[in-house]
Design an enzyme around this catalytic site. Structure first.
Site, PDB file in Angstrom:
ATOM      1  N   ASP A 134       0.753  -1.596   0.299  1.00 51.24           N
ATOM      2  CA  ASP A 134      -0.250   0.293   0.376  1.00 51.24           C
ATOM      3  C   ASP A 134       1.027   1.302   0.282  1.00 51.24           C
ATOM      4  O   ASP A 134       0.441   2.058   0.548  1.00 51.24           O
ATOM      5  CB  ASP A 134      -0.888   0.457   1.216  1.00 51.24           C
ATOM      6  N   ASN A 182      -4.392 -10.802  -4.033  1.00 47.57           N
ATOM      7  CA  ASN A 182      -3.895 -10.669  -2.914  1.00 47.57           C
ATOM      8  C   ASN A 182      -3.307  -8.607  -2.924  1.00 47.57           C
ATOM      9  O   ASN A 182      -3.714  -8.250  -2.421  1.00 47.57           O
ATOM     10  CB  ASN A 182      -2.896 -10.660  -1.689  1.00 47.57           C
ATOM     11  N   HIS A 185      -5.404  -2.502  -7.036  1.00 45.73           N
ATOM     12  CA  HIS A 185      -4.888  -1.053  -7.704  1.00 45.73           C
ATOM     13  C   HIS A 185      -6.082  -0.287  -8.411  1.00 45.73           C
ATOM     14  O   HIS A 185      -6.394  -1.148  -8.844  1.00 45.73           O
ATOM     15  CB  HIS A 185      -4.206  -2.103  -8.863  1.00 45.73           C
ATOM     16  N   GLY A 193     -11.761  -1.663   4.561  1.00 45.78           N
ATOM     17  CA  GLY A 193     -12.544  -1.086   5.294  1.00 45.78           C
ATOM     18  C   GLY A 193     -11.599  -1.067   6.335  1.00 45.78           C
ATOM     19  O   GLY A 193     -11.917  -0.136   7.222  1.00 45.78           O
ATOM     20  N   LYS A 219       3.135  10.419  -0.524  1.00 40.43           N
ATOM     21  CA  LYS A 219       2.080  10.782   0.883  1.00 40.43           C
ATOM     22  C   LYS A 219       3.445  11.913   2.083  1.00 40.43           C
ATOM     23  O   LYS A 219       3.457  12.408   2.568  1.00 40.43           O
ATOM     24  CB  LYS A 219       1.558   9.978   2.226  1.00 40.43           C
TER      25      LYS A 219
END
Ligand code: IMP
Length: 466
Positions: free
Chosen positions: A21, A46, A49, A348, A377
């Site tokens: 991730d 698993n 994208h 979620g 990020k």
């Protein structure tokens, strides 16, 4: 002396360097136009994208990205574990977007086929590791087992195509044997099983045209000049051997494995591209040295998963704008998760949050020969400015006179220019230099926002010389 092969192609390998991730998809979308073939070499459904399109979102789990670049070929290598049910659902979704993969998508006929029993077993045993329940562990285990009690355990795509009825029977027998050992009510798993068995033959026929029997398919193309991007799934810290057992995925995720599971000789390797995230996250259980709140956060995560608590529940319970200023690292971790949207895209479920671990990142870079690193990020780091840290916290090797957490000068969100991602505050340029000194290789780009065009690119891979 460097030997130049004017007509020979090359391959670059892109891998995640943390716990998955890291935003690999965003980087792949950015650089994929520079390649002729995008290929997978490990894992299966698993991975995840998501591509946003004007017609809605497409979620790819097994098909390599670049589906929207019509000239790009797609390859799923022999190192992957193919879930035919999910693959057909993915192909349907792609077709609904008007994309025809005929002649573009090639799947090695040696790829392992995920069987119904693998999914049953993984669903039953998921909790300990926190797996994605896609049957990865049992599938790769059966590949290594080869034969049990006189019966073959591994079905490759070539076996399934050669004898679909025989494969179905083998799959039914394995699933029945598995269910025979279950206590209590088995009606739900039996119903799922029946659905899978009923649809299997149609899935095989739907995929048949994409299966590639030539093991030299990729090598031939690269020999003739094709440029390949290998798209690693999961990340180096989740490699079945190099991660922390047992909290790892079931396949090899390290870049060298691209040349085993991706069916290409290593002589074609050019660069290894790593992707990391400035605010780290981990889903699933296992060690996470830079986790905010350490063991308490890990326990909180385990409870949240077992109670099915996710984004909605946390939003109802916590005020993220208040927790941001908390002097409790676990609370700051909750705030960072909420403010930076770190929840599983499908499930979620909350992701565990940690500060950027440069000690670990350096180890990954050195151990696996990473040439350049994209850091995603980075914009989120401004949140730390007003936190208990008063700056950007990073984890570095502890020394005799300094602990493992170093705090670097922060910037504020309003110093960032959404329309000009290449104009960065001085603090971020210094941050980049600090990271490069710690990890020993160049940072090629910063992810500065969720959108695909919000990437600050410091140089292009083609301009890079080792
Ligand atoms: P498995 O790959 O489903 O067997 O799961 C093993 C571990 O890898 C679990 O901790 C999963 O959460 C983690 N994992 C598997 N795939 C991904 C991924 O794409 N991103 C992040 N974690 C993953």
């Amino acid at each position: 002396m460097t030997v130049v092969h004017p007509t020979r192609g090359y391959a670059d390998v892109l891998v995640g360097l943390q716990y998955g991730d890291e935003g690999k998809a965003k980087i792949i979308d950015l650089i994929a136009p520079d390649y002729d073939i995008v290929a997978r070499f490990n894992g299966g459904a698993n991975a995840g994208h998501t591509i946003e399109t004007p017609q809605g979102r497409v979620v790819l789990q097994q098909v390599p990205c670049a589906i929207f670049q019509p000239q790009t070929l797609l390859y799923i290598g022999s190192g992957c574990a193919v879930n035919l049910w999910k693959l057909v659902a993915e192909l349907d979704q792609i077709a609904a977007h008007g994309v025809d993969l005929t002649g573009r998508l090639h799947i090695s006929d040696r790829a392992a086929v995920v069987q119904a029993a693998h999914i049953l077993i993984d669903e039953r045993d998921s909790a300990g590791i926190g797996t994605t329940k896609n049957g990865m562990g049992p599938c790769y285990a059966d590949r290594a087992y080869r034969m049990r009690g006189g019966a073959r355990t591994n079905l490759q795509l070539r076996d399934v195509l050669a004898d679909p009825a025989g494969a179905l029977e083998a799959m039914r027998a394995a699933a029945d044997a598995e269910l025979a050992g279950y206590d209590g009510d088995t009606s739900a798993p039996r119903r799922d099983l029946q659905q899978r068995l009923d649809s299997f033959a149609a899935c095989v026929e739907r995929v048949r045209g994409h299966v590639q029997p030539r093991r030299t398919w990729l090598a031939e193309r690269v020999g003739q000049g094709a440029r390949v991007l290998f798209e690693g799934a999961q990340s180096t810290m989740l490699d079945v051997v190099h991660g922390d057992q047992p909290f790892v995925t079931a396949s090899h995720t390290v870049p060298a494995y691209a040349y085993v599971g991706g069916d290409l000789p290593p002589r074609f390797h050019r660069y290894t591209i790593g992707v990391a995230k400035a605010v780290m996250s981990r889903v699933g259980n296992g060690p996470f040295p830079s986790e905010l709140g350490a063991e308490r956060s890990a326990a909180y995560f385990a409870d949240a998963v077992s109670a099915g608590r996710g984004r909605a529940e946390e939003q109802a319970e916590f005020d993220m704008h208040r927790l941001r200023f908390s002097t409790d690292e676990m609370e700051l971790g909750i705030a960072m998760r909420m403010l930076t949207h770190e929840y599983g895209s499908g499930s979620g479920r909350p992701r565990r949050i940690g500060i950027l671990d440069l000690e670990q990142l350096r180890e990954m870079v050195v151990a696996f020969g990473v040439d350049v690193v994209y850091l995603n990020k980075v914009d989120c780091l401004s949140l730390y400015g007003e936190s208990m840290f008063g700056g950007i916290p990073v984890r570095v090797p502890a020394t005799a006179d300094q602990g493992a957490t170093r705090v670097l000068p922060s910037f504020t969100a309003d110093q960032l220019r959404a329309d000009q991602p290449d104009v960065l505050p001085l603090e971020l340029l210094e941050f980049r230099s600090f990271v490069e000194r710690e990890i020993g290789v160049p940072v090629i780009g910063f992810g500065m926002g969720p959108k695909r065009d919000q990437i600050t690119q410091f140089f292009r891979l083609g301009e890079f010389a080792r």
